[in-house]
Every structure is written in C-alpha cells, then in structure tokens.
Design a protein around this motif. Structure first.
Motif, PDB file in Angstrom:
ATOM      1  N   MET A  89       1.095  -8.248 -10.839  1.00 56.50           N
ATOM      2  CA  MET A  89       1.542  -7.926  -9.488  1.00 56.50           C
ATOM      3  C   MET A  89       0.370  -7.868  -8.515  1.00 56.50           C
ATOM      4  SD  MET A  89       4.203  -4.865 -10.583  1.00 56.50           S
ATOM      5  CE  MET A  89       4.978  -4.787  -8.966  1.00 56.50           C
ATOM      6  N   PRO A  90       0.471  -8.559  -7.381  1.00 56.49           N
ATOM      7  CA  PRO A  90      -0.549  -8.433  -6.337  1.00 56.49           C
ATOM      8  C   PRO A  90      -0.328  -7.149  -5.533  1.00 56.49           C
ATOM      9  CG  PRO A  90       0.685 -10.518  -6.176  1.00 56.49           C
ATOM     10  CD  PRO A  90       1.457  -9.595  -7.050  1.00 56.49           C
ATOM     11  N   ALA A  91      -1.420  -6.570  -5.052  1.00 52.41           N
ATOM     12  CA  ALA A  91      -1.344  -5.397  -4.181  1.00 52.41           C
ATOM     13  C   ALA A  91      -2.690  -5.234  -3.492  1.00 52.41           C
ATOM     14  CB  ALA A  91      -0.989  -4.141  -4.971  1.00 52.41           C
ATOM     15  N   TYR A  92      -2.679  -4.583  -2.348  1.00 57.53           N
ATOM     16  CA  TYR A  92      -3.927  -4.334  -1.626  1.00 57.53           C
ATOM     17  C   TYR A  92      -4.655  -3.143  -2.241  1.00 57.53           C
ATOM     18  CZ  TYR A  92      -2.736  -7.655   2.018  1.00 57.53           C
ATOM     19  OH  TYR A  92      -2.440  -8.801   2.698  1.00 57.53           O
ATOM     20  N   GLY A  93      -5.935  -3.348  -2.502  1.00 54.95           N
ATOM     21  CA  GLY A  93      -6.770  -2.279  -3.019  1.00 54.95           C
ATOM     22  C   GLY A  93      -7.297  -1.411  -1.893  1.00 54.95           C
ATOM     23  N   ASP A  94      -7.691  -0.182  -2.230  1.00 53.32           N
ATOM     24  CA  ASP A  94      -8.159   0.778  -1.232  1.00 53.32           C
ATOM     25  C   ASP A  94      -9.642   0.575  -0.947  1.00 53.32           C
ATOM     26  OD1 ASP A  94      -8.129   2.829   0.535  1.00 53.32           O
ATOM     27  OD2 ASP A  94      -8.048   4.439  -0.943  1.00 53.32           O
ATOM     28  N   SER A  95      -9.962  -0.615  -0.440  1.00 51.40           N
ATOM     29  CA  SER A  95     -11.336  -0.927  -0.044  1.00 51.40           C
ATOM     30  C   SER A  95     -11.378  -1.055   1.467  1.00 51.40           C
ATOM     31  CB  SER A  95     -11.794  -2.234  -0.698  1.00 51.40           C
ATOM     32  OG  SER A  95     -10.905  -3.299  -0.360  1.00 51.40           O
ATOM     33  N   SER A  96     -12.548  -1.265   2.011  1.00 52.19           N
ATOM     34  CA  SER A  96     -12.674  -1.418   3.457  1.00 52.19           C
ATOM     35  C   SER A  96     -13.422  -2.709   3.785  1.00 52.19           C
ATOM     36  CB  SER A  96     -13.431  -0.220   4.051  1.00 52.19           C
ATOM     37  OG  SER A  96     -13.490  -0.324   5.465  1.00 52.19           O
ATOM     38  N   PRO A  97     -12.718  -3.722   4.299  1.00 50.57           N
ATOM     39  CA  PRO A  97     -11.277  -3.774   4.534  1.00 50.57           C
ATOM     40  C   PRO A  97     -10.524  -3.974   3.212  1.00 50.57           C
ATOM     41  CG  PRO A  97     -12.247  -5.886   5.054  1.00 50.57           C
ATOM     42  CD  PRO A  97     -13.390  -4.974   4.703  1.00 50.57           C
ATOM     43  N   PRO A  98      -9.214  -3.688   3.190  1.00 49.43           N
ATOM     44  CA  PRO A  98      -8.454  -3.844   1.942  1.00 49.43           C
ATOM     45  C   PRO A  98      -8.340  -5.307   1.524  1.00 49.43           C
ATOM     46  CG  PRO A  98      -6.993  -3.354   3.781  1.00 49.43           C
ATOM     47  CD  PRO A  98      -8.384  -3.180   4.294  1.00 49.43           C
ATOM     48  N   THR A  99      -8.462  -5.557   0.231  1.00 48.60           N
ATOM     49  CA  THR A  99      -8.319  -6.916  -0.296  1.00 48.60           C
ATOM     50  C   THR A  99      -7.078  -6.993  -1.171  1.00 48.60           C
ATOM     51  OG1 THR A  99      -9.720  -6.358  -2.213  1.00 48.60           O
ATOM     52  CG2 THR A  99     -10.801  -7.325  -0.276  1.00 48.60           C
ATOM     53  N   LYS A 100      -6.474  -8.170  -1.226  1.00 48.35           N
ATOM     54  CA  LYS A 100      -5.256  -8.358  -2.016  1.00 48.35           C
ATOM     55  C   LYS A 100      -5.662  -8.720  -3.436  1.00 48.35           C
ATOM     56  CE  LYS A 100      -0.608 -10.245  -1.591  1.00 48.35           C
ATOM     57  NZ  LYS A 100       0.287 -11.072  -0.738  1.00 48.35           N
ATOM     58  N   ASN A 101      -5.548  -7.746  -4.327  1.00 49.05           N
ATOM     59  CA  ASN A 101      -6.013  -7.887  -5.695  1.00 49.05           C
ATOM     60  C   ASN A 101      -4.850  -8.206  -6.636  1.00 49.05           C
ATOM     61  OD1 ASN A 101      -8.500  -7.058  -4.633  1.00 49.05           O
ATOM     62  ND2 ASN A 101      -8.022  -4.908  -5.057  1.00 49.05           N
ATOM     63  N   LEU A 102      -5.187  -8.474  -7.893  1.00 51.22           N
ATOM     64  CA  LEU A 102      -4.182  -8.722  -8.916  1.00 51.22           C
ATOM     65  C   LEU A 102      -4.267  -7.626  -9.969  1.00 51.22           C
ATOM     66  CD1 LEU A 102      -1.975 -10.603 -10.011  1.00 51.22           C
ATOM     67  CD2 LEU A 102      -3.750 -11.819 -11.280  1.00 51.22           C
ATOM     68  N   TYR A 103      -3.101  -7.082 -10.328  1.00 49.73           N
ATOM     69  CA  TYR A 103      -3.028  -5.982 -11.282  1.00 49.73           C
ATOM     70  C   TYR A 103      -2.119  -6.360 -12.452  1.00 49.73           C
ATOM     71  CZ  TYR A 103      -5.013  -3.163  -7.510  1.00 49.73           C
ATOM     72  OH  TYR A 103      -5.829  -2.667  -6.520  1.00 49.73           O
ATOM     73  N   ARG A 104      -2.457  -5.820 -13.614  1.00 48.15           N
ATOM     74  CA  ARG A 104      -1.589  -5.908 -14.778  1.00 48.15           C
ATOM     75  C   ARG A 104      -0.897  -4.559 -14.924  1.00 48.15           C
ATOM     76  NH1 ARG A 104      -4.979  -6.672 -19.705  1.00 48.15           N
ATOM     77  NH2 ARG A 104      -5.006  -4.402 -19.715  1.00 48.15           N
ATOM     78  N   VAL A 105       0.444  -4.581 -14.900  1.00 47.27           N
ATOM     79  CA  VAL A 105       1.214  -3.336 -14.891  1.00 47.27           C
ATOM     80  C   VAL A 105       2.029  -3.234 -16.176  1.00 47.27           C
ATOM     81  CG1 VAL A 105       2.899  -1.960 -13.632  1.00 47.27           C
ATOM     82  CG2 VAL A 105       1.341  -3.464 -12.372  1.00 47.27           C
ATOM     83  N   ASN A 106       1.898  -2.101 -16.849  1.00 47.32           N
ATOM     84  CA  ASN A 106       2.611  -1.854 -18.096  1.00 47.32           C
ATOM     85  C   ASN A 106       4.069  -1.499 -17.788  1.00 47.32           C
ATOM     86  OD1 ASN A 106       3.635  -0.643 -20.524  1.00 47.32           O
ATOM     87  ND2 ASN A 106       1.524  -0.307 -21.201  1.00 47.32           N
ATOM     88  N   LEU A 107       5.005  -2.312 -18.282  1.00 46.07           N
ATOM     89  CA  LEU A 107       6.417  -2.050 -18.014  1.00 46.07           C
ATOM     90  C   LEU A 107       6.887  -0.759 -18.672  1.00 46.07           C
ATOM     91  CD1 LEU A 107       7.953  -5.638 -18.459  1.00 46.07           C
ATOM     92  CD2 LEU A 107       7.409  -4.456 -16.321  1.00 46.07           C
ATOM     93  N   LYS A 108       6.236  -0.333 -19.740  1.00 47.02           N
ATOM     94  CA  LYS A 108       6.663   0.867 -20.454  1.00 47.02           C
ATOM     95  C   LYS A 108       6.273   2.142 -19.714  1.00 47.02           C
ATOM     96  CE  LYS A 108       6.275  -1.462 -24.929  1.00 47.02           C
ATOM     97  NZ  LYS A 108       5.582  -1.510 -26.247  1.00 47.02           N
TER      98      LYS A 108
END
Length: 679
Positions: A181-200
């Motif tokens: 899942m892509p999401a913006y990270g809490d950086s300055s300025p925010p960047t659109k990062n990629l995350y691996r999310v555990n469904l469990k």
C-alpha cells in the motif's frame, strides 16, 4: 430475532473515526447474516414508492473469492446499519457477518485471498495538518476463519497525518497475507512511500521511499518492487522508474503539462507496465518495457470506442479490456473468453453488462446487469457448466414494471457535433400517445469528466416513475466517447458544453416528445452547475431549475481546492489548461459562473447542498441562494445534514427525492392526461 431486538453490545461497531472494529459475539454476527441473507436474496412484492428509489442498494458491492467458493457483499436494510456478509457458495451457508455501525460509510468489499476480505470505508473528518475537511478513507482486513477484523496501517509509525486515504492496495502476497500500500510518510515535505501491511495484524512496514511527486507503485505477485511512477508538475515531466535491478532507474519519461497516459496494469511476465493512450484517432493499450523503456505496438486498439479501463486481478494482471460508450463491451486476454462474453452481452442487448471480477482461474465471472432488466442484478457465469446463474440484485424491492425503458441515441449539436445521450421513458409509456408532448427533466451528469450510459440510475428511474421523460446528455467534454470528443470541452464550460445540453432539449421538443412549456433542468455537482447556468443563459427554456451540490462561483471554488490541496501541481495545471492563467483565467471563470448572472433567472430554483461536502464547498450553494434572493428571484435552499458530495446515505437520498417531488409538483407537474397517455 429481528436485528432491532438484539442487544447493541453484541455486535462489532464501525467507529466514526475509522479505527479498528473491536471483536464481539460471533453468534450474533451469524444471526444478523441469516436474517439479511433472506431479505437480500429474495424478491419482495412491493409497490414502487419514493423510498424504494431513495434507499441505498440492498446489495452494495459483491465479490467472489479466488477459488470461486465464497461470496461477500455489503447488505443494506432500510433503517438499519449495513452488514458485511460472507457466504459459502458450495455448502450454501453463511460463514460470517459483521455489523458496520457508526458514522463511517462502507464503500466496497472484495476478496484479497480466500480467507481475507478487504472492506473500504470513509468518513468526513477534519485532520490535523489539513486546512479543510476531507473524505478520509481506510481499508480493513476481515479474517473469515477467526471472524476478526483489523484496520490496515493500524499502529503504523511514521505516517503523515493529513492524507485523504489509507485504503489503496496495489498488490497482495497471498502466501504470506501481505498487502502492499502506498501512503505519505511523515517527512518534510511528505513523500509517497510504499508499505508492506500485514493482513492479520494491520501493521505496516516501510519498504521503499518515494518522492513528493510520486503517483504510484507497482509490485510483483511475490511483493518485489517492480516500478515507480512520478509526475513533476513544475518541470512538466512524467517519469517511470524500473526496480528490476534492485534500485530505481529511470527508463522512460516525456514532457507534458498533465499526464496523458494512464498506467493500470503489470505485464504477465512482470517486466513491463500496460497503459491506456488516447489520441484524436484511436484509443489503445500499449506496453512500457521496464528493461529498456521501449513502447510496444498497440496490444488492443479501437478507432470508434474509448478504452474505459484495464480490468485486472488483485496484483494488477490483465484480465480484460473494457470499452466505454452507451453500452460497454469487452476484449479478454485469455483466448476464447471474448467470444464467450459476447454471448453473455447478447443475452442483455439493451442493458449495460459490467464485468466486476473473476475467480483465480477465470472459470467464474461475476457480472452486474443494469438498464432495462432487474436493477443492478448480480450474476455469475460458470464456464465449466456453461451456465449464467442469477445471484441477487441491488434493489430487491423494485421490479421491471416499476422502471422506465432506457435507450441510447445521438443528436446533432448546432455546430454539427454528434452528441451521445440517454433517454428514460416514463413508466408504462409503451404506446405512441405516452411518448408525445411529455414533461421533461434534463439531467446533465457530474464531472464533467464522466459520462452517462444505458444503465440503472436511481434518480432518473424515480423521475420516470413519476411520469417524466428524462434526458441525460453527454455534452462535449464527457469521457467515454474518445479523446477528440473529450478534448472538445476544454475551456468550454457554460459555452459549447452548455449549448449541447440546450440542443438536446430542443431536439426532443422539435420531435414532439417533450412539451416546450414543461421542461425542468436538474443536476448534481457539475450537473448542478449546468442546471444553474442553463437557468441563467437560457431562461426561457426552463420552467424550473434544481441544483444539488452545484458549483456557482468557479473562481472561488478552484481557489479553495488549490489551497486545500497545497497547490497540487497536477490540479493547478489542470485548471490552467481549462481556464488559462492570471487575469485571463479570472475573466474566463467569472464569465461562466452562475452567481454573477442571478438577475437573468426567470425559473423558480431549488438549491440543495450537503453539509459535509468536501468536493464542492457548501458556501457555493448558500451564496447562490443569496444572490438570487437579492435579485428578487424565486429561490429555495435546503441543507442535507450529515451528507457528503455523493449522497451516500439512504435517508438523505430519500429526503432529496421528497424535496424534488414537492418542487416539481408545484412548478412542473405531471398531469392526469400525461398519466392516461402513458398507460
């Protein structure tokens, strides 16, 4: 035991701020499911009344599991909270159910794996760091065996707080139960990062950092990073980076003020990306190589139809190409499936057939049929049995007898352009008398980058049930009919785009279908704008005007959008393309803003707006009403409490229909003679 009699503390609740669902009594979940399964899967004898059209679909969003053995859907019962349903299609038993209580709105569901279901939902919120309110969306993973549900990105550190959604999934690793899942990270300025999310557990882990101008990410079936897509609005560059060698390498880029290719799929060999490209002569799907950046010859192409989208599986692998138009058609990647699907289309020649998804082996296809048959019917085609099985329908209380016939046609605009349109006849108007000199409602669509087609539309069908002819014109600038037609609308708000609407009305009047003295224009969003500009620029044509969440002051609305988006480069470039820059833009916007032409109105005007609208400011409607009142015009203003831009709740849809009915009864009534002629 009816749902209303069950203790409220025995059900999982859907919290207003989209937190995770706490685990509750599973027996109660089962009871809910059985009760609603009977209500949704059986037809009911019911007279078509206002509430039957205003209520949300009884079945909203339907999905089949990858192995084809399970179904899931969102069930709506009037006056009750929606319920997530899980059904074993082999043993014909319910195996899960979950009450979705609270303020958040369930949007859609689908299977991530055979055991995990993804639920998407949203709520209108004010979030720290964002100037205005936004429609905050999130995704949840429901585990069928354990009956547990977790919010994805729950307890994930380092996320930027002011982002409109955390629900976009670009890939699923089915073996390890990971979502990417892509999401913006809490950086300055925010960047659109990629995350691996555990469904469990719902927890996310950062696996790659993007840039502030990153649009999208692409992964393989196993979750390896494949590519990244960026668009630099300042530099006007659209770029693609390959990760085949483990690090980002720019393999392709081009200069453009706006992205003009739409990447939607990953190639079967996972070494390329598939994109849609439209020019004035054709619409095509081509492949971008992630090895050397070369572009293939068209894999699919049409000169007379526009490719609406590439239909893919959960990992964005090509299943089929959907062609748009007044009726959609398809071309499949798998040999022989196009011919098979064409036979399904032939079974419903006057309705839209939408391919929703297939199982993993494409042996079962879930389709939705809407238009001149049961409203939004869901069916599954079983290729092994060569059988089309009816499952359920979105509006179980509406029968075919309650619906007006829907047809697609084309008329010629004053400059010779052919305009595609949809017409809904009054209910039971099968004879010639019932199709002559009728009261007309013209209903321009929203967008304006959208289009109407032959399908079930709750508002059009309600108006047809009252006895009106309903015209839905696809004015220039609409999507669905080719790039040349779409581009013909650039910079033409209130001008040729509105002329197309006017010419459609006159077409029906000249042919004796519509009574020239009984025409009302109504619409929502851009359609609301079109209704108001019609009341201002062609005041003698309309007997009444209805705007729902319509734009009235273009300059103010665009300024607000740009501020709230942090002057998003793509949005800025879009509006500059539409209206120009600087002083020229201001003049162009004001010249076609209804608020500056209140004194030209003659028709009574009904203005309805949603208090929680995050797309068009509520002040747009309020200010328009004030301007009309100041000009001593007949204007009525109503606010829909707790409603968003899309009229997402049955209560406010019903309220909207009630308001429209009262207004039309007074200012553009259906007469007894009309009703006699329609029988």
């Amino acid at each position: 035991m009816p749902i209303s009699q069950q203790p409220s503390n025995t059900h999982p609740t859907f919290h207003s701020h989209i937190h995770h669902f706490p685990k509750r009594n599973r027996v109660a979940q089962w009871t809910i499911g059985i009760w609603l399964l009977m209500a949704c899967f059986c037809s009911a004898a019911y007279a078509a009344e206002l509430e039957a059209f205003g209520q949300l679909p009884g079945v909203k969003s339907f999905s089949i599991s990858p192995d084809g053995q399970r179904y899931t859907w969102i069930a709506n019962q009037e006056g009750e909270e929606p319920v997530l349903m899980v059904y074993d299609a082999i043993h014909k038993t319910l195996i899960g159910g979950l009450r979705l209580a609270g303020d958040a709105k369930a949007r859609y569901v689908y299977f991530a794996t055979n055991d995990f279901i993804i639920l998407s939902a949203s709520d209108t919120l004010h979030i720290r760091g964002y100037l205005g309110r936004l429609e905050y969306s999130g995704a949840y993973a429901y585990h069928i065996p354990s009956k547990e549900i977790h919010q994805l990105f729950d307890k994930t550190k380092g996320l930027y707080p002011a982002q409109s959604g955390l629900g976009n999934i670009i890939g699923i690793n089915t073996e390890q139960s990971y979502a990417y899942m892509p999401a913006y990270g809490d950086s300055s300025p925010p960047t659109k990062n990629l995350y691996r999310v555990n469904l469990k557990s719902g927890r996310g882990k950062l696996i790659a950092r993007g840039r502030t101008d990153t649009l999208d990410w692409f992964v393989t079936d196993s979750g390896e990073i494949l590519a990244r897509e960026d668009f630099d609005g300042d530099g006007e560059e659209h770029s693609f980076y390959s990760y085949l060698n483990g690090r980002p390498e720019k393999v392709f880029s081009y200069q453009s003020k706006l992205p003009n290719i739409s990447v939607q799929a990953v190639s079967a060999d996972e070494r390329g990306l598939l994109f849609i490209y439209d020019d004035d002569s054709s619409s095509s799907v081509q492949q971008l190589s992630l090895v050397d950046g070369t572009i293939s010859a068209p894999l699919f192409e049409s000169s007379d139809k526009e490719i609406a989208r590439i239909i893919t599986d959960n990992n964005r692998k090509l299943l089929a190409i959907k062609y748009s138009g007044l009726l959609p058609d398809y071309e499949f990647a798998k040999e022989g499936m196009t011919k098979t699907f064409n036979s399904i289309l032939a079974s419903f020649p006057a309705s839209s057939v939408d391919l929703i998804e297939t199982d993993a082996g494409a042996k079962k296809m879930l389709i939705q049929v809407g238009g001149n048959y049961l409203p939004d019917a869901y069916l599954i085609y079983d290729s092994e049995a060569n059988r089309l099985n009816y499952i359920t329908r979105g509006y179980p209380t509406l029968e075919e007898k309650d619906l007006g016939e829907v047809i697609g046609f084309r008329y010629t605009a004053r400059d010779g352009l052919k305009i595609p349109a949809v017409l809904t006849w009054p209910v039971n108007s099968s004879n010639a008398q019932g199709r002559k000199n009728q009261p007309l409602i013209v209903l321009p669509h929203g967008g304006p980058a959208s289009y109407d087609r032959v399908q079930f539309d709750w508002l059009s069908q309600y108006l047809a049930n009252l006895g009106y002819v309903v015209l839905q014109p696809n004015f220039r600038g609409s999507t669905g009919f080719g790039a040349e037609f779409r581009n013909a609308g650039i910079g033409r708000w209130g001008r040729e785009m509105q002329d197309d609407v006017t010419d459609g009305v006159n077409y029906l009047i000249e042919r004796g279908i519509a009574d020239k003295d009984r025409v009302c224009i109504a619409g929502a969003s851009y359609g609301g704008y079109s209704a108001l500009i019609g009341g201002a620029f062609t005041p003698d044509l309309y007997r009444c005007v209805i705007s729902i969440n319509g734009v009235t002051n273009i300059r103010k609305e665009i300024s607000n959008d740009l501020i709230n988006s942090g002057h998003d480069e793509i949005l800025t470039n879009h509006w500059e393309t539409e209206f120009g820059e600087g002083k020229e833009a201001k003049q162009n916007m004001d010249a076609v803003s209804p608020i500056y032409f209140a004194d030209q109105f003659r028709a009574p005007t009904l203005i309805i707006y949603s208090k929680d609208d995050t797309v068009v400011q509520p002040s747009q409607s309020i200010d328009m009403h004030k301007a009309l009142s100041k000009a001593n015009k007949n204007s009525t203003l109503f606010a829909l409490k707790g409603e968003d831009h899309w009229l997402s709740t049955g209560e406010t849809r019903t309220e909207t229909l009630q308001l429209m009915t009262q207004f039309l009864t007074e200012y553009n009534p259906v007469t007894t003679t009309d009703k006699i002629g329609a029988k």
